[in-house]
Write a protein that holds these residues in place. Structure first.
Motif, PDB file in Angstrom:
ATOM      1  N   PHE A 114       0.804  -1.221   0.000  1.00 34.77           N
ATOM      2  CA  PHE A 114       0.000   0.000   0.000  1.00 34.77           C
ATOM      3  C   PHE A 114       0.838   1.273   0.000  1.00 34.77           C
ATOM      4  O   PHE A 114       0.331   2.349   0.271  1.00 34.77           O
ATOM      5  CB  PHE A 114      -0.945   0.020   1.215  1.00 34.77           C
ATOM      6  CG  PHE A 114      -2.044  -0.994   1.102  1.00 34.77           C
ATOM      7  CD1 PHE A 114      -3.164  -0.727   0.338  1.00 34.77           C
ATOM      8  CD2 PHE A 114      -1.949  -2.210   1.748  1.00 34.77           C
ATOM      9  CE1 PHE A 114      -4.173  -1.651   0.218  1.00 34.77           C
ATOM     10  CE2 PHE A 114      -2.959  -3.144   1.637  1.00 34.77           C
ATOM     11  CZ  PHE A 114      -4.071  -2.867   0.872  1.00 34.77           C
ATOM     12  N   GLN A 171       3.233   4.362  -1.668  1.00 31.48           N
ATOM     13  CA  GLN A 171       3.057   5.235  -2.827  1.00 31.48           C
ATOM     14  C   GLN A 171       3.619   4.584  -4.088  1.00 31.48           C
ATOM     15  O   GLN A 171       3.086   4.774  -5.182  1.00 31.48           O
ATOM     16  CB  GLN A 171       3.731   6.589  -2.570  1.00 31.48           C
ATOM     17  CG  GLN A 171       3.525   7.587  -3.690  1.00 31.48           C
ATOM     18  CD  GLN A 171       2.065   7.949  -3.918  1.00 31.48           C
ATOM     19  OE1 GLN A 171       1.283   8.080  -2.981  1.00 31.48           O
ATOM     20  NE2 GLN A 171       1.675   8.105  -5.163  1.00 31.48           N
ATOM     21  N   TYR A 195       3.558   1.421  -4.953  1.00 28.51           N
ATOM     22  CA  TYR A 195       2.576   0.482  -5.488  1.00 28.51           C
ATOM     23  C   TYR A 195       1.425   1.231  -6.161  1.00 28.51           C
ATOM     24  O   TYR A 195       0.931   0.818  -7.197  1.00 28.51           O
ATOM     25  CB  TYR A 195       2.038  -0.432  -4.389  1.00 28.51           C
ATOM     26  CG  TYR A 195       3.020  -1.484  -3.958  1.00 28.51           C
ATOM     27  CD1 TYR A 195       3.060  -2.715  -4.593  1.00 28.51           C
ATOM     28  CD2 TYR A 195       3.908  -1.258  -2.915  1.00 28.51           C
ATOM     29  CE1 TYR A 195       3.955  -3.689  -4.212  1.00 28.51           C
ATOM     30  CE2 TYR A 195       4.805  -2.219  -2.520  1.00 28.51           C
ATOM     31  CZ  TYR A 195       4.828  -3.441  -3.168  1.00 28.51           C
ATOM     32  OH  TYR A 195       5.719  -4.397  -2.793  1.00 28.51           O
ATOM     33  N   TYR A 196       1.015   2.328  -5.549  1.00 33.39           N
ATOM     34  CA  TYR A 196      -0.056   3.122  -6.147  1.00 33.39           C
ATOM     35  C   TYR A 196       0.391   3.696  -7.493  1.00 33.39           C
ATOM     36  O   TYR A 196      -0.369   3.702  -8.458  1.00 33.39           O
ATOM     37  CB  TYR A 196      -0.486   4.239  -5.197  1.00 33.39           C
ATOM     38  CG  TYR A 196      -1.601   5.076  -5.765  1.00 33.39           C
ATOM     39  CD1 TYR A 196      -2.897   4.567  -5.840  1.00 33.39           C
ATOM     40  CD2 TYR A 196      -1.363   6.353  -6.254  1.00 33.39           C
ATOM     41  CE1 TYR A 196      -3.924   5.309  -6.383  1.00 33.39           C
ATOM     42  CE2 TYR A 196      -2.397   7.113  -6.798  1.00 33.39           C
ATOM     43  CZ  TYR A 196      -3.663   6.574  -6.852  1.00 33.39           C
ATOM     44  OH  TYR A 196      -4.677   7.311  -7.395  1.00 33.39           O
ATOM     45  N   THR A 197       1.630   4.159  -7.547  1.00 32.69           N
ATOM     46  CA  THR A 197       2.173   4.677  -8.802  1.00 32.69           C
ATOM     47  C   THR A 197       2.193   3.588  -9.863  1.00 32.69           C
ATOM     48  O   THR A 197       1.922   3.844 -11.037  1.00 32.69           O
ATOM     49  CB  THR A 197       3.588   5.240  -8.574  1.00 32.69           C
ATOM     50  OG1 THR A 197       3.514   6.278  -7.597  1.00 32.69           O
ATOM     51  CG2 THR A 197       4.190   5.784  -9.852  1.00 32.69           C
ATOM     52  N   THR A 234       0.093   1.235 -10.243  1.00 38.57           N
ATOM     53  CA  THR A 234      -1.249   1.052 -10.815  1.00 38.57           C
ATOM     54  C   THR A 234      -1.506   2.080 -11.913  1.00 38.57           C
ATOM     55  O   THR A 234      -2.174   1.780 -12.892  1.00 38.57           O
ATOM     56  CB  THR A 234      -2.354   1.147  -9.743  1.00 38.57           C
ATOM     57  OG1 THR A 234      -2.335   2.444  -9.152  1.00 38.57           O
ATOM     58  CG2 THR A 234      -2.184   0.074  -8.678  1.00 38.57           C
ATOM     59  N   ASN A 235      -0.938   3.279 -11.753  1.00 40.05           N
ATOM     60  CA  ASN A 235      -1.057   4.284 -12.818  1.00 40.05           C
ATOM     61  C   ASN A 235      -0.253   3.871 -14.047  1.00 40.05           C
ATOM     62  O   ASN A 235      -0.682   4.112 -15.176  1.00 40.05           O
ATOM     63  CB  ASN A 235      -0.595   5.654 -12.317  1.00 40.05           C
ATOM     64  CG  ASN A 235      -1.536   6.232 -11.288  1.00 40.05           C
ATOM     65  OD1 ASN A 235      -2.714   5.897 -11.253  1.00 40.05           O
ATOM     66  ND2 ASN A 235      -1.015   7.072 -10.425  1.00 40.05           N
ATOM     67  N   LEU A 273      -7.636   2.920 -11.638  1.00 39.65           N
ATOM     68  CA  LEU A 273      -8.080   1.617 -11.138  1.00 39.65           C
ATOM     69  C   LEU A 273      -9.554   1.343 -11.430  1.00 39.65           C
ATOM     70  O   LEU A 273     -10.066   0.301 -11.045  1.00 39.65           O
ATOM     71  CB  LEU A 273      -7.817   1.499  -9.634  1.00 39.65           C
ATOM     72  CG  LEU A 273      -6.376   1.172  -9.283  1.00 39.65           C
ATOM     73  CD1 LEU A 273      -6.166   1.162  -7.775  1.00 39.65           C
ATOM     74  CD2 LEU A 273      -5.945  -0.156  -9.875  1.00 39.65           C
TER      75      LEU A 273
END
Length: 182
Positions: free
Chosen positions: A32, A34, A36-38, A40-41, A90
């Protein structure tokens, strides 16, 4: 509430980020962070570019280069595709778009060649599109009858699509794609 279709398509990017985090000793925060979030982009951007490229290859079959490029630009900037790929990556939209473009691309290749590999890729794309959003069945069934303009071509298409082995292969692929959701 949501199916696991987007998660399946994003998983190679998640796994890649996880491996990079472990090798470089970056904080993982149980997936979780940043980083990993990047990722997903990055996944949304990858599927956007792949979908636009596949769609442009498909459109070049029917239209000249200028018309194809204008269509791609208008589709990207004139619809919610921009938002759902660049801002809210997402959501299911960009992944459905990629799968639709893949279905169009593989449908014409299967129609032209009759090769089973194109049918298999088409079946995987159709199954994933159904898993992502069940209403995608409307597009998936319509695309199977692309370029049908007479009763004769309709019957020919039915004979091409509904061979017993192909129906069995499609059902097996559909089951395998839906298995993680079950």
């Amino acid at each position: 509430k949501y199916s696991c279709g987007v998660a399946i398509l994003v998983s190679p990017f998640f796994i890649g980020m996880h491996l990079i985090s472990q090798v470089l000793g970056l904080p993982e925060d149980n997936g979780f962070s940043q980083l990993y979030y990047t990722m997903t982009n990055v996944a949304a951007l990858f599927y956007l570019v792949a979908g636009l490229w596949l769609l442009s290859v498909f459109l070049r079959r029917y239209f000249n280069q200028l018309t194809t490029y204008l269509t791609i630009l208008i589709l990207f900037f004139g619809t919610n595709l921009y938002y759902y790929s660049m801002i809210d990556g997402l959501m299911t939209h960009v992944y459905s778009f990629f799968l639709f473009a893949l279905m169009l691309h593989q449908t014409v290749r299967f129609i032209d060649t009759g090769k089973r590999k194109h049918f298999l890729i088409l079946s995987v794309a159709f199954s994933l599109a159904l898993l992502i959003r069940p209403t995608n069945i409307l597009f998936g069934t319509a695309v199977l009858f692309l370029e049908v303009n007479s009763r004769e071509t309709f019957m020919k298409r039915l004979r091409l699509l509904f061979k017993p082995l192909q129906i069995l292969l499609f059902l097996v692929i559909l089951f395998l794609v839906f298995l993680p959701q079950m």
